[in-house]
Design a protein around this motif. Structure first.
Motif, short mmCIF file in Angstrom:
data_model
loop_
_atom_site.label_atom_id
_atom_site.label_comp_id
_atom_site.label_asym_id
_atom_site.label_seq_id
_atom_site.Cartn_x
_atom_site.Cartn_y
_atom_site.Cartn_z
N GLY A 44 8.52 7.76 7.02
CA GLY A 44 9.85 7.17 7.10
C GLY A 44 9.77 5.83 7.83
O GLY A 44 8.84 5.56 8.57
N GLY A 45 10.75 4.98 7.59
CA GLY A 45 10.82 3.74 8.35
C GLY A 45 10.20 2.54 7.69
O GLY A 45 9.81 1.60 8.37
N GLY A 46 10.10 2.52 6.38
CA GLY A 46 9.68 1.31 5.69
C GLY A 46 10.77 0.26 5.79
O GLY A 46 11.84 0.50 6.35
N LYS A 47 10.56 -0.90 5.24
CA LYS A 47 11.58 -1.95 5.34
C LYS A 47 12.74 -1.72 4.37
O LYS A 47 12.55 -1.22 3.27
N LYS A 48 13.94 -2.03 4.84
CA LYS A 48 15.17 -1.99 4.03
C LYS A 48 15.36 -0.70 3.24
O LYS A 48 15.46 -0.71 2.03
N GLY A 49 15.36 0.43 3.92
CA GLY A 49 15.65 1.71 3.28
C GLY A 49 14.53 2.27 2.43
O GLY A 49 14.78 3.11 1.56
N THR A 50 13.32 1.81 2.66
CA THR A 50 12.18 2.35 1.91
C THR A 50 11.33 3.21 2.82
O THR A 50 11.55 3.28 4.03
N CYS A 51 10.34 3.84 2.23
CA CYS A 51 9.33 4.60 2.98
C CYS A 51 8.00 3.86 2.84
O CYS A 51 7.75 3.18 1.85
N LEU A 52 7.15 4.00 3.85
CA LEU A 52 5.82 3.41 3.82
C LEU A 52 4.87 4.41 3.17
O LEU A 52 4.90 5.60 3.49
N VAL A 53 4.03 3.93 2.26
CA VAL A 53 3.05 4.79 1.57
C VAL A 53 1.66 4.25 1.87
O VAL A 53 1.41 3.05 1.72
N LYS A 54 0.76 5.16 2.26
CA LYS A 54 -0.63 4.78 2.51
C LYS A 54 -1.54 5.70 1.69
O LYS A 54 -1.32 6.92 1.65
N PRO A 55 -2.56 5.14 1.03
CA PRO A 55 -3.50 5.97 0.28
C PRO A 55 -4.29 6.89 1.21
O PRO A 55 -4.50 6.57 2.38
N SER A 56 -4.75 8.02 0.67
CA SER A 56 -5.53 8.96 1.48
C SER A 56 -6.93 8.43 1.77
O SER A 56 -7.53 8.81 2.76
N ASP A 57 -7.46 7.56 0.91
CA ASP A 57 -8.74 6.91 1.19
C ASP A 57 -8.82 5.60 0.42
O ASP A 57 -7.94 5.28 -0.39
N LEU A 58 -9.88 4.83 0.64
CA LEU A 58 -9.99 3.48 0.07
C LEU A 58 -10.12 3.47 -1.45
O LEU A 58 -9.83 2.46 -2.09
N SER A 59 -10.53 4.57 -2.05
CA SER A 59 -10.69 4.60 -3.51
C SER A 59 -9.36 4.72 -4.24
O SER A 59 -9.26 4.44 -5.43
N VAL A 60 -8.30 5.15 -3.56
CA VAL A 60 -6.98 5.31 -4.17
C VAL A 60 -6.31 3.94 -4.27
O VAL A 60 -6.17 3.24 -3.27
N ARG A 61 -5.90 3.55 -5.48
CA ARG A 61 -5.27 2.26 -5.70
C ARG A 61 -3.82 2.47 -6.12
O ARG A 61 -3.53 3.15 -7.11
N LEU A 62 -2.91 1.88 -5.36
CA LEU A 62 -1.48 1.97 -5.64
C LEU A 62 -1.05 0.83 -6.55
O LEU A 62 -1.61 -0.27 -6.48
N GLN A 63 -0.03 1.08 -7.39
CA GLN A 63 0.52 0.05 -8.26
C GLN A 63 2.04 0.08 -8.18
O GLN A 63 2.63 1.15 -8.06
N THR A 64 2.64 -1.09 -8.30
CA THR A 64 4.09 -1.16 -8.40
C THR A 64 4.53 -0.35 -9.62
O THR A 64 3.91 -0.44 -10.68
N GLY A 65 5.56 0.44 -9.45
CA GLY A 65 6.05 1.30 -10.53
C GLY A 65 5.50 2.71 -10.49
O GLY A 65 6.00 3.58 -11.21
N ASP A 66 4.47 2.96 -9.66
CA ASP A 66 3.95 4.32 -9.53
C ASP A 66 5.04 5.25 -9.01
O ASP A 66 5.72 4.93 -8.03
#
Length: 195
Positions: A119-141
């Motif tokens: 909780g506590g991302g900017k402007k009503g969002t949540c912060l998401v962090k990958p479980s490890d460096l191999s996980v790649r996040l994309q906008t729209g996921d």
């Protein structure tokens, strides 16, 4: 004549409000019938106006079988979990609440890879962090609750990634997730009885 017209306008407005509420309740009833979970319908009775927390109060508590940390959902997706439970009411901590400990695991729908949501991302969002460096996040996921989640049933929609930030070296990522639930419009919710 003006008085009569004014009275008719008021009555028409009241009828329209009742029709809209009836529509929302029908949608909730259909959702409850279709869901494969034991759900307790609840209504929002108060909201916390503070900028340092994101909570609301519902109209049922321990007398209705509610206990701390039970998941709270809407027809759109996950809203949060029960924080405090009194006999006739309960406080719901929403996904976006910035307090320490308001976190959970999730999976990227596209790849089924594990991520952590805070909780506590900017402007009503949540912060998401990958479980490890191999996980790649994309906008729209789209992010769903994971099987390893402590409180939440698996595969509930949490929200969608709206922004991805990379470290200068390009190895680390973090992202901001917009919850599927519009917290400003919530009136009726469900508490999930069993995981």
């Amino acid at each position: 004549m003006r008085k009569y017209i004014s009275q008719l306008v008021t009555e028409l407005s009241q009828i329209e409000q009742l029709r809209a509420e009836n529509e929302r309740l029908r949608e909730l009833l259909q959702f409850k019938k279709a869901a494969k979970m034991e759900l307790i319908p609840v209504e929002v009775v108060a909201r916390n106006p503070s900028n340092t927390s994101a909570t609301l109060t519902i109209d049922k508590g321990s007398n209705a079988g509610l206990t701390r940390n039970m998941p709270v959902i809407t027809t759109e997706g996950l809203a949060g979990r029960l924080l405090r439970v009194e006999p006739f009411s309960a406080e719901v901590i929403l996904l976006t609440d910035p307090r320490p400990g308001n976190s959970m695991s999730g999976v990227i729908e596209r790849t089924r890879e594990l991520v952590y949501i805070y909780g506590g991302g900017k402007k009503g969002t949540c912060l998401v962090k990958p479980s490890d460096l191999s996980v790649r996040l994309q906008t729209g996921d789209r992010i769903l609750t994971s099987e390893s989640s402590l409180y939440f049933p698996k595969n509930l929609l949490i929200g969608e990634i709206v922004e991805v930030q990379e470290s200068e070296d390009g190895f680390e990522q973090q992202a901001f997730l917009e919850p599927a639930v519009d917290f400003s419009r919530m009136e009726y919710l469900y508490v999930v009885q069993e995981k």
